[in-house]
Design a protein around this motif. Structure first.
Motif, PDB file in Angstrom:
ATOM      1  N   UNK A   1       0.833  -1.186   0.000  1.00 21.18           N
ATOM      2  CA  UNK A   1       0.000   0.000   0.000  1.00 21.18           C
ATOM      3  C   UNK A   1       0.876   1.248   0.000  1.00 21.18           C
ATOM      4  N   UNK A   2       0.297   2.352  -0.391  1.00 24.33           N
ATOM      5  CA  UNK A   2       1.048   3.589  -0.600  1.00 24.33           C
ATOM      6  C   UNK A   2       1.436   4.263   0.712  1.00 24.33           C
ATOM      7  N   UNK A   3       2.353   5.213   0.607  1.00 22.98           N
ATOM      8  CA  UNK A   3       2.747   5.996   1.768  1.00 22.98           C
ATOM      9  C   UNK A   3       1.582   6.848   2.272  1.00 22.98           C
ATOM     10  N   UNK A   4       0.709   7.284   1.362  1.00 21.98           N
ATOM     11  CA  UNK A   4      -0.473   8.053   1.783  1.00 21.98           C
ATOM     12  C   UNK A   4      -1.369   7.215   2.690  1.00 21.98           C
ATOM     13  N   UNK A   5      -1.651   5.988   2.266  1.00 21.21           N
ATOM     14  CA  UNK A   5      -2.506   5.099   3.060  1.00 21.21           C
ATOM     15  C   UNK A   5      -1.830   4.752   4.380  1.00 21.21           C
ATOM     16  N   UNK A   6      -0.543   4.401   4.322  1.00 25.15           N
ATOM     17  CA  UNK A   6       0.192   4.030   5.534  1.00 25.15           C
ATOM     18  C   UNK A   6       0.188   5.170   6.541  1.00 25.15           C
ATOM     19  N   UNK A   7       0.496   6.367   6.082  1.00 26.46           N
ATOM     20  CA  UNK A   7       0.558   7.515   6.979  1.00 26.46           C
ATOM     21  C   UNK A   7      -0.813   7.850   7.551  1.00 26.46           C
ATOM     22  N   UNK A   8      -1.829   7.824   6.703  1.00 24.01           N
ATOM     23  CA  UNK A   8      -3.189   8.117   7.156  1.00 24.01           C
ATOM     24  C   UNK A   8      -3.623   7.140   8.245  1.00 24.01           C
ATOM     25  N   UNK A   9      -3.334   5.862   8.054  1.00 19.87           N
ATOM     26  CA  UNK A   9      -3.727   4.849   9.046  1.00 19.87           C
ATOM     27  C   UNK A   9      -2.900   4.969  10.324  1.00 19.87           C
ATOM     28  N   UNK A  10      -1.592   5.098  10.187  1.00 22.30           N
ATOM     29  CA  UNK A  10      -0.718   5.098  11.360  1.00 22.30           C
ATOM     30  C   UNK A  10      -0.920   6.339  12.227  1.00 22.30           C
ATOM     31  N   UNK A  11      -1.222   7.470  11.605  1.00 28.01           N
ATOM     32  CA  UNK A  11      -1.372   8.714  12.369  1.00 28.01           C
ATOM     33  C   UNK A  11      -2.770   8.884  12.960  1.00 28.01           C
ATOM     34  N   UNK A  12      -3.657   7.933  12.723  1.00 30.43           N
ATOM     35  CA  UNK A  12      -4.954   7.898  13.403  1.00 30.43           C
ATOM     36  C   UNK A  12      -4.698   7.223  14.749  1.00 30.43           C
ATOM     37  N   UNK A  13      -4.162   7.992  15.679  1.00 29.26           N
ATOM     38  CA  UNK A  13      -3.574   7.454  16.909  1.00 29.26           C
ATOM     39  C   UNK A  13      -4.501   6.575  17.749  1.00 29.26           C
ATOM     40  N   UNK A  14      -5.786   6.885  17.902  1.00 28.80           N
ATOM     41  CA  UNK A  14      -6.639   5.979  18.682  1.00 28.80           C
ATOM     42  C   UNK A  14      -6.740   4.566  18.087  1.00 28.80           C
ATOM     43  N   UNK A  15      -6.365   4.390  16.823  1.00 29.35           N
ATOM     44  CA  UNK A  15      -6.386   3.074  16.190  1.00 29.35           C
ATOM     45  C   UNK A  15      -5.156   2.238  16.535  1.00 29.35           C
ATOM     46  N   UNK A  16      -4.149   2.829  17.165  1.00 32.35           N
ATOM     47  CA  UNK A  16      -2.884   2.144  17.446  1.00 32.35           C
ATOM     48  C   UNK A  16      -3.063   0.809  18.174  1.00 32.35           C
ATOM     49  N   UNK A  17      -4.015   0.715  19.075  1.00 30.10           N
ATOM     50  CA  UNK A  17      -4.185  -0.530  19.822  1.00 30.10           C
ATOM     51  C   UNK A  17      -4.692  -1.679  18.941  1.00 30.10           C
ATOM     52  N   UNK A  18      -5.151  -1.398  17.735  1.00 29.70           N
ATOM     53  CA  UNK A  18      -5.556  -2.476  16.813  1.00 29.70           C
ATOM     54  C   UNK A  18      -4.364  -3.319  16.404  1.00 29.70           C
ATOM     55  N   UNK A  19      -3.193  -2.721  16.317  1.00 31.83           N
ATOM     56  CA  UNK A  19      -1.999  -3.474  15.907  1.00 31.83           C
ATOM     57  C   UNK A  19      -0.913  -3.485  16.974  1.00 31.83           C
ATOM     58  N   UNK A  20      -1.129  -2.842  18.071  1.00 32.45           N
ATOM     59  CA  UNK A  20      -0.178  -2.861  19.195  1.00 32.45           C
ATOM     60  C   UNK A  20      -0.928  -3.295  20.452  1.00 32.45           C
ATOM     61  N   UNK A  21      -1.097  -4.605  20.648  1.00 31.67           N
ATOM     62  CA  UNK A  21      -1.926  -5.074  21.756  1.00 31.67           C
ATOM     63  C   UNK A  21      -1.363  -4.733  23.125  1.00 31.67           C
ATOM     64  N   UNK A  22      -0.105  -4.362  23.211  1.00 35.83           N
ATOM     65  CA  UNK A  22       0.450  -3.934  24.477  1.00 35.83           C
ATOM     66  C   UNK A  22      -0.063  -2.554  24.844  1.00 35.83           C
ATOM     67  N   UNK A  23      -0.624  -1.828  23.867  1.00 40.20           N
ATOM     68  CA  UNK A  23      -1.269  -0.546  24.154  1.00 40.20           C
ATOM     69  C   UNK A  23      -2.734  -0.803  24.477  1.00 40.20           C
ATOM     70  N   UNK A  24      -3.174  -0.305  25.595  1.00 43.99           N
ATOM     71  CA  UNK A  24      -4.577  -0.454  25.950  1.00 43.99           C
ATOM     72  C   UNK A  24      -5.429   0.618  25.298  1.00 43.99           C
ATOM     73  N   UNK A  25      -4.901   1.839  25.244  1.00 43.84           N
ATOM     74  CA  UNK A  25      -5.681   2.906  24.629  1.00 43.84           C
ATOM     75  C   UNK A  25      -4.787   4.091  24.283  1.00 43.84           C
ATOM     76  N   UNK A  26      -5.266   4.836  23.293  1.00 47.78           N
ATOM     77  CA  UNK A  26      -4.683   6.127  22.926  1.00 47.78           C
ATOM     78  C   UNK A  26      -5.870   7.047  22.706  1.00 47.78           C
ATOM     79  N   UNK A  27      -5.878   8.167  23.406  1.00 41.73           N
ATOM     80  CA  UNK A  27      -7.002   9.092  23.299  1.00 41.73           C
ATOM     81  C   UNK A  27      -6.491  10.498  23.084  1.00 41.73           C
ATOM     82  N   UNK A  28      -7.198  11.237  22.232  1.00 44.85           N
ATOM     83  CA  UNK A  28      -6.887  12.645  22.066  1.00 44.85           C
ATOM     84  C   UNK A  28      -7.399  13.403  23.280  1.00 44.85           C
ATOM     85  N   UNK A  29      -6.629  14.364  23.750  1.00 37.28           N
ATOM     86  CA  UNK A  29      -7.066  15.221  24.851  1.00 37.28           C
ATOM     87  C   UNK A  29      -7.280  16.620  24.305  1.00 37.28           C
ATOM     88  N   UNK A  30      -7.795  17.506  25.133  1.00 40.97           N
ATOM     89  CA  UNK A  30      -8.219  18.828  24.687  1.00 40.97           C
ATOM     90  C   UNK A  30      -7.134  19.617  23.952  1.00 40.97           C
TER      91      UNK A  30
END
Length: 175
Positions: A1-30
């Motif tokens: 897949x392209x760098x555009x797709x990779x970057x778009x997916x990876x930088x959606x930080x709350x999604x990180x726990x989908x591929x990093x099971x050691x992470x319980x959560x990532x949440x945006x704060x104010x």
């Protein structure tokens, strides 16, 4: 897949726990660009806040923790063709003493564990999650399910590695 797709997916930080099971959560704060991260390792819970910045050319993200677990890094996606890219990761983590003692080894052992187990498996899982999502978007349910099954298998292996020491589960503690 392209760098555009990779970057778009990876930088959606709350999604990180989908591929990093050691992470319980990532949440945006104010605060703009600020996130709160939570992970559990061998019964201990770690939290930190980080500030991140999206980068272009190559596409990716840089971050640095501002509280809690001290870490910083950068992930870059460099195109190799129209539909593929190379991912480069650089990270610095200051390992908390309590975590160092749980791994009963030298700092080299901890570094090897982080690089050769957690990071390697998480990056492979990222690849498979993105490929699975793309397969489902194309209507290829069989491939999507197979990729998500592979991710689930690796996630279970990581969770088992992080949850058990000498065959005994550690109770949940906060660090």
């Amino acid at each position: 897949f392209s760098d555009d797709i990779a970057s778009l997916c990876f930088t959606d930080l709350p999604q990180q726990s989908r591929w990093s099971p050691w992470l319980n959560s990532v949440e945006y704060v104010a605060a703009k660009g600020e996130t709160e991260w939570t992970l559990h390792v061998r019964g201990f819970r770690f939290q930190w806040r980080a500030v991140s910045t999206l980068i272009n050319n190559p596409k990716g993200i840089m971050w640095e923790s501002i509280s809690g677990l001290k870490n910083r890094g950068k992930v870059e996606f460099t195109p190799t063709s129209e539909n593929s890219c190379v991912m480069r990761v650089s990270m610095n983590i200051i390992t908390p003493r309590i975590l160092s003692s749980l791994f009963r080894g030298t700092p080299i052992f901890i570094k090897e564990f982080l690089e050769n187990k957690l990071l390697k498996w998480s990056l492979e899982m990222f690849r498979d999650v993105v490929k699975g999502d793309l397969a489902l978007e194309r209507g290829d349910v069989e491939l999507g399910d197979a990729l998500f099954g592979a991710v689930e298998g690796r996630a279970n292996a990581i969770e088992a590695t992080l949850s058990f020491q000498d065959g005994n589960s550690l109770s949940d503690k906060s660090a």
